[in-house]
Write an enzyme that holds these catalytic residues in place. Structure first.
Site, PDB file in Angstrom:
ATOM      1  N   CYS A 181     111.512  92.457 -13.630  1.00 39.18           N
ATOM      2  CA  CYS A 181     110.471  93.302 -13.667  1.00 39.18           C
ATOM      3  C   CYS A 181     110.958  94.818 -13.400  1.00 39.18           C
ATOM      4  CB  CYS A 181     109.392  92.680 -12.450  1.00 39.18           C
ATOM      5  SG  CYS A 181     107.751  93.785 -13.002  1.00 39.18           S
TER       6      CYS A 181
ATOM      7  N   HIS B 230     108.833  86.817 -13.482  1.00 37.17           N
ATOM      8  CA  HIS B 230     109.328  86.705 -12.043  1.00 37.17           C
ATOM      9  C   HIS B 230     109.583  85.366 -11.803  1.00 37.17           C
ATOM     10  CE1 HIS B 230     107.897  90.751 -10.456  1.00 37.17           C
ATOM     11  NE2 HIS B 230     106.903  90.661 -11.338  1.00 37.17           N
TER      12      HIS B 230
ATOM     13  N   GLU C 290     111.169  84.314  -9.357  1.00 41.05           N
ATOM     14  CA  GLU C 290     111.308  84.420  -7.723  1.00 41.05           C
ATOM     15  C   GLU C 290     109.847  83.922  -7.414  1.00 41.05           C
ATOM     16  OE1 GLU C 290     110.811  86.931  -9.293  1.00 41.05           O
ATOM     17  OE2 GLU C 290     109.864  88.675  -8.293  1.00 41.05           O
TER      18      GLU C 290
END
Lengths: 262, 954
Positions: A99, A226, A228
């Site tokens: 990002c 994302h 994560e």
């Protein structure tokens, strides 16, 4: 003995980084040792990049994204840490930007480097919708990509995006052709059935539906979605509709990075 | 010299800002616009060579791929026809975030001659515009004159640094008569009444000296409604009864009587603390920022969320912010401009600004905003409500502060400017059409990155044990922060040590400024060097401004001279207790009946499309609700990730399944009928939302936020008394303690004709719960065809304040009530059914009743539902299909249960009102059979979804 095999990850912090905690957790989850390091420590030399194997630039709004997303941090890397980072990359180590981290890598000229030049040739600009959006997106992981982070990854993964400036655009068509030719396109947005998307499946209007790219070596990855945020199976927005899976789709990406050093 | 650099997106790239302005101009009814262009402008003060100018433009400001720029000239956009160019810039003293970042970026390039940066934005409009239209566009769309103005070509942008001449100002009070005392209060914007002014006069008479301006200001801040809550803690004469401290007798009392072992710290610190696991507690605070948001929606909401984040951060020794919540009340977004009172911004502009303000602050702080609500009513046009909440995570051994004389007082974070002067006192008064001019000092713009750095650094300092006490600079600024924290000891402060944003502030302004992103910490002398080094290493300012003393006085000094001295006991306990009168009379409401139409689908469509019911996806998507990685139940969910969730569930610790559940309840429409039942219903709604996702009644804590009209008026205060009493009654039965709360009174707006518009009495109940295993969570979307649908809870004829009656234009006084004991049994039963894994989907019935709940469950799941209204458990007076479908009775749920779990589910529910009313169908049709055996609803769920989504699809 076991400790020595754990790759060390430097999760880079700066004013306004904010996905550092979950990025650190994702690496720890797959057995890495991950440290949160403020950029001032690198600039002042208290901590050296050379002592790490993986550099992760997490999401966030570094310096408020005030001029454009990631720009100030990109310039810091480009003008103040260029030597360290170049040496780090040339020694065969891994870099990932998620990002805001992707925006930084692009604006610092570290991605895509289609030919050896470090001049910025692509960018991430304002979403076609004109606003910040948080939504989950279906992605295809390109099996032909040279990227080391996605080796043997399932061809379809599901991650959230959360950004205002994520529309991938290229300087000209030759850059796009090179990206394809070099196997540098890593993730592309798609419809739930895998076909070519329109908004909102392509959430920002990215050219060629590109969500993530790597450099020609495959060792530098940048992506807007994302991974994560999809480590635990309960992160999946529809986990209550189906049996809970063993793990989230994002784990594979971090595991590949760690496995690279096994 | 001044360099001007202008940038624009190259043609071919979507210019969202230009498009947005273009659309808004058409909304204003101006159709002659052919082209809108948008340019970003930077002014740099300092000597620069051509190459340096070029570098700054090309390497810092412009994106190499998408931007073009011009130095000391304009980016040209060819056009035919007449062009009108407008440049807009911030007023002097208003925080310019981009300018600050640009300054840093220029230094990073190795260019050190730039002294200051200012930004502006330029618009170019092509089309035939009249002067009146230009004025309209500028005032309604481009400029909010509270913070910005149209730049004139030769206007001065940069000012020399000048400090005012230092002179101690005393206010002659000792000899003043009553009229003079009131004049002083009014002219200095103190908002102190006569008795309070007389009390201050007597105090200074006993000291045999006149007060200084700073002393008066500090007293006014501390005694303001905003800081002291004097109305609700004072004496109230209510219907022949004398209530001493309403809060203590209702809200605090229920918490005390329930005496939950998991309540760690309630009503004493900046936020209430409850237990989470063996290592951490959680704390929660909700604040309002109504008046600032009415004047400048973006800045007001922005600093509203920024401010409430600092509450948990200033609780104990500091909590890490983990979740934000937001609840807004606006005027209807489709009212014509022409009916707006003078000085009032259009509700759509207020809403867009407020949402952007919360978005930009919350997202930049990296805190998920995952719970909220929006309510529309005409009475909020002049007085929008902006509630912002924050949940924090705090280690169990960091919950207590220690005040020790000799410790250093250190201010950390942002600098002090003229922003927010008189915020605390202003928020305690009514708004009027001159507000934007007279209180311009009260408008603040936040800097989330400064606050983010502050949080990051404070968390490290906290874990290293580097300070002994902390609090936030909120309303009343340093005056409140230091005054409150050093209340039991005393303090000496050197006001000239406080770092300033710019020159020109007086000692008094420094003390009461409400500049954002500042915290105060008390540091032991031996830890000071470590503290200063740590903050410096993270680029966060930390400055010693004074010392904790032991004399129970506050001493204020400037350039070595004492400018103020107050005794802590007079400051905090000297305020005379106000006595207010209160009364309540039930409004006269005509009891009207509905016709029970044969086809209820049109009404269902209308309710789903009603602004208070419709999808808020446009808002929710703009918030990052997933950051920090622990999102379990999101605000949008279902087969297409767009159904309305009941409550959010978040795992703050990524290696654990223990989770925080968050919900809210708000229904001002009921409050206009009876605030007692509004409060009961709000508690019921907040609690049942938590139950619906898998929470349990024995781990729910509540927060109260009262937003009311002017409580000097007995009817307004009487309705508040009723609401507070319901809070006690219902929370007592549910066993759900209040842990924190806040009130915002005087939400009234005076129009030019002198008419006063009060908001509806609005009580927001926020609920927070701890869930042991997030994997037990249940979402509201239907899961599979063939499953049974159950209605749980009793449907009564309660249509007063309902959305059904609203769309039909009917009235009734039969507002939904709460049968506490019965509700409690239902909540416990539904919880146990979910714990036993017998429930596949669960949704609460609220706005729009059973009909809306079923429709939402169906379209969120992409499935159909077939139900028989005759089977719905109901009281004997419920004789019409429309009442069954749309009554808004409390404490009800709809549950989806698999065939082989039905027996177990029914066992859990035994003793409660419940019935199987139908099943889930694969065909996406919502079918309801009425009491007469005929279909009263037969509608495609996609059509229903479309009605629900279209209203706010901006």
């Amino acid at each position: 003995m076991v400790e020595r095999m754990k790759p060390r990850v430097l999760v880079l912090r700066a004013a306004g980084s904010n996905c550092d905690g979950e990025t650190q957790f994702a690496f720890q989850h797959v057995g890495a040792q991950a440290d949160l390091v403020h950029i001032n420590r690198l600039l002042q030399g208290d901590i050296r990049l050379v002592d790490y194997q993986i550099l992760a630039i997490p999401g966030g709004f570094t310096y408020g994204d005030d001029i454009s997303a990631g720009k100030i941090l990109a310039n810091q890397l480009k003008y103040q840490l260029a030597d360290q980072i170049l040496a780090f990359h040339q020694s065969g180590k891994l870099i990932v930007g998620i990002c805001n981290g992707f925006q930084v890598l692009v604006k610092a000229g570290m991605l895509p480097r289609v030919d050896t030049t470090a001049e910025q040739s692509v960018t991430l600009t304002f979403n076609d919708s004109g606003r910040f959006e948080d939504r989950w997106v279906e992605l295809t992981a390109n099996p032909k990509s040279v990227c080391v982070f996605t080796q043997e990854m399932p061809e379809r993964v599901y991650f959230p995006v959360a950004h205002a400036e994520g529309k991938f655009v290229v300087q000209d068509s030759t850059v796009l052709a090179k990206l394809h030719e070099n196997g540098q396109i890593v993730f592309r947005y798609c419809r739930p059935d895998g076909s070519e998307p329109t908004y909102p499946d392509n959430p920002n209007g990215s050219v060629d539906h590109i969500a993530g790219i790597c450099d020609p070596t495959g060792r530098v990855l940048g992506l807007m979605p994302h991974p994560e945020r999809h480590i635990d199976p309960t992160n999946h927005p529809q986990w209550t509709r189906r049996a809970l899976r063993a793990e989230g789709d994002g784990v594979a990406l971090f595991r590949n990075a760690v496995a690279y050093y096994a | 010299m001044i360099t001007r650099i202008e940038l624009a997106l190259k043609r071919g790239y979507t210019d969202a800002e230009a498009n947005k302005i273009g659309a808004s101009i058409r909304d204003l009814g101006i159709k002659s616009i052919e082209q809108v262009s948008f340019f970003r402008v930077f002014y740099l003060l300092g000597e620069l060579g051509v190459q340096e100018q070029q570098r700054i433009a090309a390497e810092l400001l412009a994106d190499r791929v998408t931007d073009e720029f011009a130095i000391d000239s304009f980016v040209v956009r060819p056009h035919s026809g007449k062009a009108w160019s407008v440049e807009v810039t911030y007023n002097r003293g208003v925080t310019d975030l981009v300018a600050q970042t640009t300054f840093k970026g220029i230094q990073d390039l190795g260019i050190s001659t730039v002294q200051e940066v200012k930004t502006a934005r330029r618009y170019e409009f092509v089309g035939n515009l009249s002067e009146a239209e230009k004025e309209l566009i500028a005032q309604k769309l481009l400029v909010n004159k509270v913070i910005e103005h149209v730049k004139n070509p030769d206007e001065t942008l940069f000012f020399p640094a000048l400090d005012p001449e230092f002179k101690i100002i005393t206010v002659p009070l000792l000899g003043a008569d009553d009229a003079e005392l009131l004049r002083i209060s009014r002219e200095r914007d103190l908002f102190l009444n006569l008795i309070e002014m007389q009390t201050i006069q007597n105090h200074f008479r006993s000291l045999k000296r006149e007060p200084t301006d700073i002393e008066l200001e500090m007293l006014a801040q501390t005694w303001s409604e905003h800081c002291s809550h004097k109305t609700l803690t004072g004496r109230i004469e209510f219907e022949g009864e004398s209530i001493d401290n309403l809060l203590k007798q209702t809200i605090f009392r229920v918490t005390k009587e329930l005496n939950k072992p998991w309540c760690v710290s309630v009503f004493k610190d900046n936020a209430g603390i409850i237990k989470f696991d063996e290592n951490y507690h959680i704390c929660f605070k909700v604040e309002t920022h109504n008046h600032p948001s009415a004047m400048e929606p973006y800045g007001g909401a922005n600093t509203g969320i920024g401010g409430v984040i600092r509450d948990p951060l200033g609780t104990g020794l500091g909590a890490k912010p983990i979740i934000n919540s937001d609840v807004f009340c606006f005027g209807p977004v489709d009212v014509p401009h022409s009916i707006l009172p003078k000085g009032v911004l259009h509700p759509k502009r207020v809403m867009q600004g407020v949402v952007a303000g919360v978005r930009d602050y919350g997202n930049r702080m990296g805190i998920p905003t995952n719970n909220g609500a929006i309510c529309f009513d005409e009475r909020y046009i002049g007085n929008p409500l902006v509630y912002c909440g924050n949940v924090g995570l705090i280690p169990v051994d960091k919950c207590e502060k220690e005040i020790i004389s000799g410790d250093w007082i250190v201010v950390v974070g942002g600098r002090t400017g003229r922003d927010g002067i008189h915020g605390a006192t202003a928020s305690s008064g009514e708004l009027h059409s001159e507000s934007e001019g007279t209180w311009s000092g009260a408008v603040q713009i936040g800097n989330p990155i400064v606050e983010k750095k502050l949080v990051d650094t404070l968390m490290q300092a906290r874990d290293l044990g580097l300070y002994r006490a902390i609090t936030d600079c909120g309303a009343g600024g340093l005056s409140s922060a230091v005054g409150e924290l050093a209340k039991t000891s005393g303090a000496q402060v050197e006001l000239d040590a406080v770092p300033l944003k710019y020159h020109g502030l007086s000692y008094m302004e420094i003390w009461i400024s409400e500049a954002q992103e500042r915290m105060v910490i008390f540091v032991a002398p031996e830890k000071l060097d470590t503290v200063l080094a740590l903050f410096a290493s993270e680029d966060v300012e930390a400055t010693v401004i004074g010392k904790v003393t032991a004399d129970k006085k506050i001493h204020l000094r400037y350039r070595g001279v004492q400018v103020g001295e107050l005794q802590m006991d007079f400051l905090h306990d000297g305020m005379p207790k106000p006595v207010r009168r209160a009364q309540w009379q039930a409004p006269k409401i005509e009891e009207q009946g509905s016709s029970d139409p044969a086809d209820l689908a049109p009404a269902l469509h209308a309710i789903l499309a009603a602004p208070n019911v419709c999808s808020k996806e446009w808002v929710i998507r703009q918030y990052d609700h997933e950051v920090q990685g622990g999102s379990v139940l999101k605000p949008l969910l279902g087969a297409e990730n767009d159904g309305p969730g009941n409550a959010s569930i978040t795992r703050p610790l990524l290696n654990s399944y223990r989770a925080v559940v968050l919900s809210n309840g708000l229904n001002p429409k009921y409050g206009l009928i009876d605030p007692y039942h509004m409060a009961s219903s709000a508690i019921d709604e907040a609690v049942r939302n938590i139950i619906a996702v898998g929470g349990s009644l024995d781990r729910i804590a509540l927060l109260d936020n009262f937003c009311w009209g002017n409580t000097d008026k007995p009817d307004r205060l009487g309705s508040l008394v009723r609401a507070a009493r319901a809070c006690y009654d219902i929370a007592k039965i549910y066993g759900t303690p209040f842990i924190s709360g806040k009130d915002s009174l005087n939400n009234e707006y005076q129009t030019d004709s002198g008419e006063t518009i009060a908001i509806p009495p609005t009580l927001l109940i926020s609920a927070i719960a701890v869930m042991e295993d997030a994997r037990k969570a249940v979402s509201m979307d239907l899961k599979a065809a063939g499953n049974s649908i159950y209605a749980v809870g009793l449907t009564r004829k309660e249509l007063g304040g309902s959305h059904y009656y609203e769309v039909l234009g009917l009235t009734s006084a039969a507002v939904p009530q709460v049968d506490g004991q019965r509700a409690r049994r239902i909540f416990e039963a539904v919880s146990s059914a979910i714990q036993e894994d017998t429930v596949r989907a669960c949704h609460d019935c609220s706005e729009g009743g059973l009909g809306v709940a079923l429709a939402e469950m169906a379209f969120a799941g992409g499935l159909g539902a077939e139900v028989d209204l005759a089977a719905v458990p109901r009281s004997s007076d419920v004789r019409q299909n429309d009442w069954i479908l749309f009554s808004e009775s409390n404490s009800r749920f709809v549950c989806e249960v698999e065939a082989d779990k039905k027996q177990e589910f029914e066992k859990c529910l035994s003793g409660c009102d419940f019935a199987e009313i139908g099943q889930v169908t694969a065909e996406p049709i919502f079918r309801a059979t009425g009491l007469q055996g005929r279909l009263v609803v037969c509608e495609n769920v996609l059509a229903l979804k479309n009605s629900w989504q279209k209203t706010l699809k901006w």
